[in-house]
Scaffold this active site. Sequence first.
Site, PDB file in Angstrom:
ATOM      1  N   CYS A 138     -19.297  -6.712   4.195  1.00 57.04           N
ATOM      2  CA  CYS A 138     -18.447  -5.397   4.581  1.00 57.04           C
ATOM      3  C   CYS A 138     -17.234  -5.268   3.888  1.00 57.04           C
ATOM      4  CB  CYS A 138     -18.244  -5.378   6.114  1.00 57.04           C
ATOM      5  SG  CYS A 138     -17.320  -3.837   6.513  1.00 57.04           S
ATOM      6  N   CYS A 150     -19.553   1.883   8.884  1.00 62.30           N
ATOM      7  CA  CYS A 150     -18.484   1.324   9.959  1.00 62.30           C
ATOM      8  C   CYS A 150     -17.335   2.046   9.940  1.00 62.30           C
ATOM      9  CB  CYS A 150     -18.130  -0.199   9.264  1.00 62.30           C
ATOM     10  SG  CYS A 150     -16.877  -1.015  10.440  1.00 62.30           S
ATOM     11  N   CYS A 197     -16.034  -9.436   6.337  1.00 66.91           N
ATOM     12  CA  CYS A 197     -15.396  -8.093   5.845  1.00 66.91           C
ATOM     13  C   CYS A 197     -14.447  -8.252   5.117  1.00 66.91           C
ATOM     14  CB  CYS A 197     -15.246  -7.252   7.304  1.00 66.91           C
ATOM     15  SG  CYS A 197     -14.525  -5.820   6.988  1.00 66.91           S
ATOM     16  N   ARG A 218     -17.475  -2.593  18.027  1.00 66.64           N
ATOM     17  CA  ARG A 218     -16.770  -3.557  18.073  1.00 66.64           C
ATOM     18  C   ARG A 218     -15.275  -3.804  18.854  1.00 66.64           C
ATOM     19  NH1 ARG A 218     -16.371  -3.965  12.891  1.00 66.64           N
ATOM     20  NH2 ARG A 218     -18.714  -4.620  12.946  1.00 66.64           N
ATOM     21  N   CYS A 269       0.480   5.066   6.961  1.00 64.02           N
ATOM     22  CA  CYS A 269      -0.163   4.881   8.077  1.00 64.02           C
ATOM     23  C   CYS A 269       0.792   4.287   9.047  1.00 64.02           C
ATOM     24  CB  CYS A 269      -1.637   4.105   8.051  1.00 64.02           C
ATOM     25  SG  CYS A 269      -2.472   4.800   6.732  1.00 64.02           S
ATOM     26  N   CYS A 297       1.052  -1.054   0.063  1.00 62.45           N
ATOM     27  CA  CYS A 297      -0.019   0.056  -0.091  1.00 62.45           C
ATOM     28  C   CYS A 297       0.823   1.225  -0.056  1.00 62.45           C
ATOM     29  CB  CYS A 297      -0.747   0.037   1.386  1.00 62.45           C
ATOM     30  SG  CYS A 297      -1.959   1.280   1.264  1.00 62.45           S
ATOM     31  N   CYS A 316       0.743   0.742  10.192  1.00 63.27           N
ATOM     32  CA  CYS A 316       0.021  -0.448   9.210  1.00 63.27           C
ATOM     33  C   CYS A 316       1.104  -1.400   8.850  1.00 63.27           C
ATOM     34  CB  CYS A 316      -0.749   0.092   8.314  1.00 63.27           C
ATOM     35  SG  CYS A 316      -1.439  -1.230   7.325  1.00 63.27           S
TER      36      CYS A 316
HETATM   37  N1  SAM Z   1      -6.629   0.506   3.364  1.00 66.33           N
HETATM   38  C1  SAM Z   1      -7.725   0.837   3.626  1.00 66.33           C
HETATM   39  C2  SAM Z   1      -8.047   1.818   4.774  1.00 66.33           C
HETATM   40  O1  SAM Z   1      -6.896   2.308   5.248  1.00 66.33           O
HETATM   41  O2  SAM Z   1      -8.865   2.296   5.026  1.00 66.33           O
HETATM   42  C3  SAM Z   1      -8.433  -0.629   4.390  1.00 66.33           C
HETATM   43  C4  SAM Z   1      -7.573  -1.405   5.573  1.00 66.33           C
HETATM   44  S1  SAM Z   1      -6.881  -0.737   6.740  1.00 66.33           S
HETATM   45  C5  SAM Z   1      -5.728  -2.085   7.105  1.00 66.33           C
HETATM   46  C6  SAM Z   1      -8.340  -0.896   7.995  1.00 66.33           C
HETATM   47  C7  SAM Z   1      -7.958  -0.315   9.396  1.00 66.33           C
HETATM   48  O3  SAM Z   1      -7.068  -1.298  10.159  1.00 66.33           O
HETATM   49  C8  SAM Z   1      -7.234   0.742   9.707  1.00 66.33           C
HETATM   50  O4  SAM Z   1      -8.066   2.086   9.402  1.00 66.33           O
HETATM   51  C9  SAM Z   1      -6.921   0.890  11.063  1.00 66.33           C
HETATM   52  O5  SAM Z   1      -7.918   1.260  11.922  1.00 66.33           O
HETATM   53  C10 SAM Z   1      -6.826  -0.771  11.333  1.00 66.33           C
HETATM   54  N2  SAM Z   1      -5.436  -1.105  11.532  1.00 66.33           N
HETATM   55  C11 SAM Z   1      -4.368  -1.275  10.686  1.00 66.33           C
HETATM   56  N3  SAM Z   1      -3.374  -1.697  11.238  1.00 66.33           N
HETATM   57  C12 SAM Z   1      -3.573  -1.756  12.604  1.00 66.33           C
HETATM   58  C13 SAM Z   1      -2.882  -2.168  13.595  1.00 66.33           C
HETATM   59  N4  SAM Z   1      -1.621  -2.405  13.595  1.00 66.33           N
HETATM   60  N5  SAM Z   1      -3.481  -2.250  14.834  1.00 66.33           N
HETATM   61  C14 SAM Z   1      -4.531  -1.893  15.096  1.00 66.33           C
HETATM   62  N6  SAM Z   1      -5.239  -1.619  13.910  1.00 66.33           N
HETATM   63  C15 SAM Z   1      -4.938  -1.663  12.887  1.00 66.33           C
HETATM   64  C1  DTB Z   2     -10.759  -2.259  11.707  1.00 69.09           C
HETATM   65  O1  DTB Z   2     -11.180  -1.543  12.354  1.00 69.09           O
HETATM   66  N1  DTB Z   2     -10.067  -3.151  11.957  1.00 69.09           N
HETATM   67  C2  DTB Z   2      -9.878  -4.408  11.162  1.00 69.09           C
HETATM   68  C3  DTB Z   2     -10.810  -3.892  10.097  1.00 69.09           C
HETATM   69  N2  DTB Z   2     -11.269  -2.490  10.484  1.00 69.09           N
HETATM   70  C4  DTB Z   2     -10.457  -3.917   8.417  1.00 69.09           C
HETATM   71  C5  DTB Z   2      -8.350  -4.272  10.844  1.00 69.09           C
HETATM   72  C6  DTB Z   2      -7.394  -4.666  11.837  1.00 69.09           C
HETATM   73  C7  DTB Z   2      -6.141  -4.657  11.146  1.00 69.09           C
HETATM   74  C8  DTB Z   2      -5.190  -5.035  12.290  1.00 69.09           C
HETATM   75  C9  DTB Z   2      -3.508  -5.397  11.812  1.00 69.09           C
HETATM   76  C10 DTB Z   2      -3.414  -6.489  10.704  1.00 69.09           C
HETATM   77  O2  DTB Z   2      -3.919  -7.647  10.882  1.00 69.09           O
HETATM   78  O3  DTB Z   2      -2.977  -6.220   9.565  1.00 69.09           O
HETATM   79 FE1  SF4 Z   3      -2.617   1.222   3.545  1.00 71.79          FE
HETATM   80 FE2  SF4 Z   3      -2.634   0.202   5.694  1.00 71.79          FE
HETATM   81 FE3  SF4 Z   3      -3.042   2.826   5.632  1.00 71.79          FE
HETATM   82 FE4  SF4 Z   3      -4.888   1.071   4.873  1.00 71.79          FE
HETATM   83  S1  SF4 Z   3      -4.134   1.492   6.883  1.00 71.79           S
HETATM   84  S2  SF4 Z   3      -4.124   2.894   3.592  1.00 71.79           S
HETATM   85  S3  SF4 Z   3      -3.635  -0.240   3.922  1.00 71.79           S
HETATM   86  S4  SF4 Z   3      -1.120   1.723   5.004  1.00 71.79           S
END
Ligand code: SAM
Ligand code: DTB
Ligand code: SF4
Length: 352
Positions: free
Chosen positions: A146, A206, A115, A278, A75, A71, A78
């Site tokens: 979702c 959501c 989801c 959640r 963030c 990606c 992430c």
């Molecule tokens: N790329 C899309 C976005 O950012 O909206 C969808 C996937 S993204 C991984 C969805 C959510 O996962 C993020 O907004 C964040 O709240 C959560 N998330 C990602 N990495 C995480 C982590 N290490 N710990 C907890 N939540 C995480």
């Molecule tokens: C949300 O709020 N948490 C989920 C879902 N929406 C997509 C993702 C959590 C991701 C945690 C880190 C990972 O497994 O990569």
């Molecule tokens: Fe990309 Fe992760 Fe950010 Fe979603 S949360 S936009 S997957 S870097």
Amino acid sequence: MMITEKVISLQMPKRSSKPVEKQRWSVEQIQALFDLPFSELVHRAQSVHQEYFDPTLVELATLLSVKTGGCPEDCGYCPQSVHFDTGVDASKLMDPDEVREAAIKARDAGATRFCMGAAWRAPKDRDVEKVAELVRTVKSLGLEACATLGMLGEGHAEALQDAGLDYYNHNLDTDPEFYGEIIGTRVYQDRLDTLDRVRGAGIKVCSGGIVGMGESRLQRSGLIAQLANLTPYPESVPINNLVRVAGTPLVDVDPLDPFEFVRTIAVARITMPQARIRLSAGRQQMGEAIQALCFLAGANSIFYGDKLLTTGNPDTEADLSLLSRLGLKVGQPEPRKDDVNPMHLAASVPLR
Ligand code: SAM
Ligand code: DTB
Ligand code: SF4
């Protein structure tokens, strides 16, 4: 729609069948909830939960990463960002057969929501067409669908709605003031615009956030204020506890006090009484006792399945055992009454 800020009354407004004018939560009012003694806060949240829902019902939502890694966003939490070396390999979008197989497995294990997550900044038109096909596949199995695909462009939400998508997940993630310390490649308003598009297309929203990223209690209050002041507030609110992943800039951040996580759940429940709240990422690191407190504080949904997107989650057997030992049932919690102005619930909170 802009709504005016009102000073919170210390008296309980009388209930009426007329629509109640939406009032804004101030960050200070929300922080006053956070600042309550723990037992008082949990008691209030539990009372709200009992008033609006069958508090013994918990939703099981299974996640599938349909397009992992690579990606371009940065963030800081992430593991899927190209900016960080986390060992997550990039993959292509899954095809409908793979998704069908995973969705059948989830349904057979007891999940009611499925989801699909994709590590995109924003899907292209052709990506949305392909995901719409995945949504149709999931819907044909009788599951709620979702998707979380990043920022949506013109016509995308409508195409997903047309395919039968029930919810679109797009998190505000944190307080607007703290946001810039975590994410540099998109701004807060971009997120709000995507939520507007989702709402405008008639898809349920959501949206939640992550705590434990080094933010202050005031900033956690700011996140909840943003969510609770959305008009209407989201139907589904994931509260994630940061999973600290090696290679991300947040790997060494001090872990959040688990009771503060429970407080966040409680405050979300009080301020968004009709939402499914959640208990999301971070359960594996949390232990059963803290999860039990989260259910007591009004959480009524979990991510269910051995994996989140790229990180671990408790085993399904362990989750079913925990729910059973707590006397909780699996189902789709539906609010049992119309919303009343949730601010009455905070009416006696002493403000600083
Ligand atoms: N790329 C899309 C976005 O950012 O909206 C969808 C996937 S993204 C991984 C969805 C959510 O996962 C993020 O907004 C964040 O709240 C959560 N998330 C990602 N990495 C995480 C982590 N290490 N710990 C907890 N939540 C995480
Ligand atoms: C949300 O709020 N948490 C989920 C879902 N929406 C997509 C993702 C959590 C991701 C945690 C880190 C990972 O497994 O990569
Ligand atoms: Fe990309 Fe992760 Fe950010 Fe979603 S949360 S936009 S997957 S870097």
